[in-house]
Enzyme design. Structure first.
Site, PDB file in Angstrom:
ATOM      1  CG  HIS A 103      -4.923  -2.552   0.180  1.00  0.00           C
ATOM      2  ND1 HIS A 103      -6.146  -2.381   0.796  1.00  0.00           N
ATOM      3  CD2 HIS A 103      -3.994  -2.174   1.089  1.00  0.00           C
ATOM      4  CE1 HIS A 103      -5.966  -1.913   2.014  1.00  0.00           C
ATOM      5  NE2 HIS A 103      -4.670  -1.779   2.219  1.00  0.00           N
TER       6      HIS A 103
ATOM      7  CD  GLU B 143       2.731  -0.964   0.378  1.00  0.00           C
ATOM      8  OE1 GLU B 143       2.082  -1.636   1.204  1.00  0.00           O
ATOM      9  OE2 GLU B 143       2.190  -0.305  -0.526  1.00  0.00           O
TER      10      GLU B 143
ATOM     11  CD  GLU C  38       0.666  -4.383   4.647  1.00  0.00           C
ATOM     12  OE1 GLU C  38      -0.237  -4.502   5.503  1.00  0.00           O
ATOM     13  OE2 GLU C  38       0.822  -3.355   3.974  1.00  0.00           O
TER      14      GLU C  38
ATOM     15  CG  HIS D 225       0.662   3.638   0.283  1.00  0.00           C
ATOM     16  ND1 HIS D 225      -0.647   4.028   0.081  1.00  0.00           N
ATOM     17  CD2 HIS D 225       0.624   2.641   1.190  1.00  0.00           C
ATOM     18  CE1 HIS D 225      -1.444   3.309   0.837  1.00  0.00           C
ATOM     19  NE2 HIS D 225      -0.692   2.459   1.528  1.00  0.00           N
TER      20      HIS D 225
ATOM     21  CG  ASP E 134      -0.939  -3.962   0.095  1.00  0.00           C
ATOM     22  OD1 ASP E 134      -0.547  -3.807   1.257  1.00  0.00           O
ATOM     23  OD2 ASP E 134      -1.287  -3.023  -0.647  1.00  0.00           O
TER      24      ASP E 134
END
Length: 334
Positions: free
Chosen positions: A105, A90, A192, A63, A92
């Protein structure tokens, strides 16, 4: 990518975020059985003999990198996560003023960079409406990539290691891909899109309905819910699990909840301050297929202890084949 829904999560630090629900994950170098390079001419090696992605136990998803140790979404954090055994990393994705894609993020730079130390950026502070709320700060969208590269990132949480503050810069999505490609084994990427204002927002009930699962199963491989929507807590103790995992599995969708953190303030009282007990519960009792964690090393050590060897019939090729079929079906509709 994971596309956000309408349901809001209030995490322990009191910051409001949007829980991601739908994901696509990409297996680098072997996607669709091809060893072709990505669109960008990335400065990395092409190794055809890399160890395949494991599929015999739930995925260890880093994460924002190994951000329990390093500042989030940094090259050092991602490389540490790979070193510690992450199956996927992962990130963003946000766009800069000049259209570059960066790994970051928050829509603002305030909490995880030193932007306030730069006098030339004092006049960049703005107030924008972000998903119905007025937010004031230094917004990524008001800076070019060159300007953002001047900044240095810092640890989000004050109770985590602060020694790396000011050492690392913001990285681009291209650099993120290169980190995965340079790994000594196959590592997936899990991007993401943050705050996608042009994507229709849906409620929790809509995006967990039978009709929605029926719709998305044709082009996604799973869902990534906030763990407290899978097993709701009350007074910091877990209550009865919902049927979300079983219903997702019925549509051949994997479930990868978020976020698993080692610190006591993030552990429900059921686990007696033991993150291994939390892993045990979610993997063996709830039956999830992967976990988003800030501490990839801890999850890897647990998995090495609990399931060190694959069963005889395990094959990474089956997962690759499923993803290839999903992608081919999507292409045929275009």
């Amino acid at each position: 990518m994971r596309v956000s829904g309408d349901l809001r999560e209030v995490e322990a630090e009191g910051k409001m975020t949007i829980p991601p629900w739908i994901f696509y994950f990409v297996l680098l170098n072997h996607f669709l059985g091809s060893l072709a390079r990505p669109i960008y001419p990335l400065p990395s090696k092409l190794n055809k003999d890399k160890q395949k992605l494991q599929t015999f136990r739930p995925y260890n998803i880093a994460h924002r990198g190994s951000n329990g140790e390093y500042p989030e979404e940094t090259a050092a954090g991602y490389m540490r996560a790979i070193e510690e055994g992450a199956d996927f990393i992962e990130t963003d994705i946000l766009a800069t003023k000049d259209g570059a894609l960066i790994c970051f993020h928050d829509v603002t730079l305030d909490d995880t960079t030193d932007v306030t130390n730069y006098k030339e950026f004092n006049d960049r502070q703005r107030t924008y409406e972000v998903q119905g709320l007025n937010v004031t700060g230094w917004f990524v969208v008001d800076f070019t990539l060159k300007e953002l590269k001047k900044l240095r990132v810092k640890q989000r949480y004050p109770f985590r290691d602060q020694q790396y503050n000011g050492r690392f810069s913001i990285i681009t999505f291209e650099e993120f891909i290169a980190i995965a490609l340079d790994a000594p084994r196959i590592v997936g990427i899990y991007p993401e899109i943050k705050n996608p204002v042009f994507i229709n927002q849906r409620s929790y009930w809509e995006i967990t309905s039978e009709s929605y699962f029926e719709y998305i199963k044709e082009y996604v491989h799973g869902i990534g819910p906030w763990k407290d929507t899978v097993v709701p807590p009350h007074d910091n103790y877990l209550t009865t699990a919902t049927d979300l995992v079983a219903r997702a599995h019925a549509y051949d969708l994997q479930v990868h909840p978020y976020t698993y953190r080692n610190e006591n303030q993030f552990l429900h009282l059921d686990f007696h301050q033991d993150p291994y007990a939390e892993y045990e519960f979610w993997i063996n009792q709830v039956g999830v297929d992967g976990l988003f964690t800030d501490f990839t090393g801890s999850l890897h050590k647990y998995q090495q202890w609990a399931s060190p060897q694959p069963p005889a019939d395990s094959s990474a090729n089956s997962l690759l084949h499923q993803i290839a079929l999903l992608t081919e079906a999507y292409r045929s509709q275009k």
